[in-house]
Design a protein around this motif. Structure first.
Motif, mmCIF file in Angstrom:
data_model
loop_
_atom_site.group_PDB
_atom_site.id
_atom_site.type_symbol
_atom_site.label_atom_id
_atom_site.label_comp_id
_atom_site.label_asym_id
_atom_site.label_seq_id
_atom_site.Cartn_x
_atom_site.Cartn_y
_atom_site.Cartn_z
ATOM 1 N N MET A 1 -1.199 4.558 -11.758
ATOM 2 C CA MET A 1 -1.546 2.795 -10.849
ATOM 3 C C MET A 1 0.027 2.427 -9.544
ATOM 4 N N SER A 2 -0.841 2.531 -7.324
ATOM 5 C CA SER A 2 -0.515 2.324 -6.777
ATOM 6 C C SER A 2 0.548 2.287 -6.472
ATOM 7 N N GLU A 3 0.712 0.651 -7.567
ATOM 8 C CA GLU A 3 1.776 -0.445 -7.341
ATOM 9 C C GLU A 3 2.725 0.213 -8.042
ATOM 10 N N THR A 4 4.077 -0.377 -7.677
ATOM 11 C CA THR A 4 5.677 -0.103 -8.532
ATOM 12 C C THR A 4 6.062 -1.601 -9.768
ATOM 13 N N ARG A 5 6.263 -1.094 -10.733
ATOM 14 C CA ARG A 5 6.185 -1.272 -11.847
ATOM 15 C C ARG A 5 7.188 -2.216 -12.096
ATOM 16 N N ALA A 6 7.955 -3.435 -12.299
ATOM 17 C CA ALA A 6 9.123 -3.617 -12.488
ATOM 18 C C ALA A 6 9.646 -3.290 -13.944
ATOM 19 N N ILE A 7 11.262 -3.051 -14.537
ATOM 20 C CA ILE A 7 11.055 -2.938 -16.136
ATOM 21 C C ILE A 7 11.406 -4.186 -16.173
ATOM 22 N N ASN A 8 10.170 -4.463 -17.092
ATOM 23 C CA ASN A 8 10.593 -6.000 -18.302
ATOM 24 C C ASN A 8 11.831 -6.113 -19.420
ATOM 25 N N PHE A 9 12.719 -6.104 -18.825
ATOM 26 C CA PHE A 9 13.784 -6.265 -19.619
ATOM 27 C C PHE A 9 13.891 -7.903 -20.906
ATOM 28 N N GLY A 10 12.658 -8.619 -20.778
ATOM 29 C CA GLY A 10 12.659 -10.259 -21.317
ATOM 30 C C GLY A 10 12.195 -9.769 -22.392
ATOM 31 N N GLU A 385 13.952 5.425 -22.556
ATOM 32 C CA GLU A 385 15.000 6.134 -22.257
ATOM 33 C C GLU A 385 15.531 5.810 -21.222
ATOM 34 N N GLU A 386 14.191 6.080 -19.993
ATOM 35 C CA GLU A 386 14.504 6.334 -19.098
ATOM 36 C C GLU A 386 15.300 5.246 -18.096
#
Length: 408
Positions: A1-10, A385-386
């Motif tokens: 996927m080309s879109e940058t995905r957020a890191i979801n800590f929800g 982990e990253e």
């Protein structure tokens, strides 16, 4: 996927593995080579029936669920189970002890946070038995009113023959969790339970399901979990129920038990293979993809090791922030959750700066539950982990900047 995905800590609905999402997207167009999307296909089709059987087997295999227990797939989340558990287990108790009066029946609740408190309140609302609070973490808290700990073993007082014994293994809102080291004082006190071969032990595992092995799973009457933390999208509830707890609720009603709605009766789900009505097909599909991936990685043993490293890193930087007087954890040492780590950023305006800085780096949903406030970091299985390392690096940078600002 080309879109940058957020890191979801929800805390939920929570992150899902990108590879699973991509596969699920394909399944929306063509499920199992049928040419029909998963959101369109009949739940009675042979292809979906085979997939549902696989999902059950993936759970059974990875958690070592014994043949004494049935796995059910329902809807309604934990809130529906607050009611279903009471109604089904009181029906069981009525069949076992038909001559007891309602005031002689007892339900034991261990209250360690928001969700177990809500479960006990629903049990009291439904009636049919007395409520015994077997332990209340507020009594052993720092201020006498907070949920900041798992009570020590000497704080528990279980009934001799209760209809059910309820606890929440991980409190998502408050960030407390029972230790799965049975020697730890923060472990669940199995050794204090009534000496009964078929204990009516019930556990809410919603926010830790599939994140590590379940201690003494076979000793539980019911274990349930909402899928939207570690397993899949919202809409699916997974129930592991011992077969003696799948009772004829209509027969119990004739003896005076409360009638059980068919949508809450375990017997109707067990007899019809979790399909007395249309199940949450898409949620089941994504959950099955997650469980396939989990098995390929090594199952709950793999995640136990990864999740331990992740939580150790976050608690370490939290400890450094506490030494600097910039952060403050909400939970006593030893009682902290692996899945939901809660803390406060000290100082006027600092929490807003912390959240804005995290947002700028693509780290989202870190704001604490509205009833608690502060920060909540949810480290469910799909958080790598990253990604955890990126959060820890950000927190360290934030602490360094705040220290410089305060000293200038």
């Amino acid at each position: 996927m080309s879109e940058t995905r957020a890191i979801n800590f929800g805390a939920g609905p929570s992150a899902l593995p990108q590879s699973v999402l991509e596969e699920a997207a394909r399944g929306l167009l063509n499920f199992a080579g049928t040419g029909i999307g998963i959101a369109e296909i009949s739940h009675r089709s042979k292809e979906f029936a085979a997939f549902l059987a696989e999902v059950e087997e993936l759970i059974r295999e990875q958690l070592n669920v014994p043949s004494t227990h049935t796995i059910l797939f329902t809807q309604g989340g934990g809130t529906a189970q607050f009611s279903a558990i009471v109604l089904n287990l009181l029906a069981r108790h009525r069949l076992l002890h038909p001559d007891l009066k309602d005031e002689e029946r007892i339900m034991d609740y261990v209250i360690t946070g928001t969700w177990s408190k809500n479960a006990a309140q629903e049990a009291g609302r439904l009636g049919g038995a007395k409520i015994n609070i077997a332990a209340d973490a507020r009594v052993t808290s720092s201020d006498g009113k907070s949920f900041d700990n798992i009570p020590p073993h000497d704080a528990y007082k279980f009934s001799q023959s209760p209809a059910l014994i309820y606890y929440c293994e991980n409190e998502t809102v408050n960030g407390v969790q029972f230790s799965h080291d049975q020697q730890a004082p923060e472990s669940f006190p199995f050794h204090l339970l009534p000496k009964d071969a078929l204990l009516p032990l019930v556990a809410d595992y919603s926010s830790s399901f599939m994140s590590r092995p379940i201690p003494r799973l076979a000793d539980h009457a019911v274990i349930y979990a909402g899928a939207q933390k570690n397993v899949g999208p919202a809409g699916l509830t997974i129930i592991i129920v011992r077969k003696d707890c799948i009772v004829d609720v209509d027969a119990a009603a004739k003896l005076g038990a409360a009638p059980v709605p068919i949508g809450l009766a375990y017997k109707s789900f067990a007899e019809q293979k979790s399909m007395p009505n249309t199940p949450p097909v898409f949620s089941l599909y994504v959950s099955g993809l997650v469980l396939r991936r989990s098995k390929a990685l090594g199952g709950v043993s793999y995640y136990e090791a990864v999740n331990q490293r992740k939580k150790d890193k976050v608690y370490a930087v939290l400890g450094d922030g506490e030494k600097l007087g910039l952060l403050k954890g909400y939970v006593k040492r030893g009682s902290g959750s692996w899945m939901n780590i809660v803390f406060e950023v000290l100082g006027e305006g600092t929490e807003a700066r912390f959240l804005a800085g995290a947002e700028a780096k693509g780290m989202k949903s870190l704001k604490g539950h509205r009833s608690v406030g502060g920060i909540r970091v949810s480290l469910y299985n799909a958080i790598t982990e990253e990604q955890t390392d990126q959060l820890v690096a950000y927190i360290r940078h934030f602490l360094a900047e705040e220290t410089v600002t305060s000293n200038s």
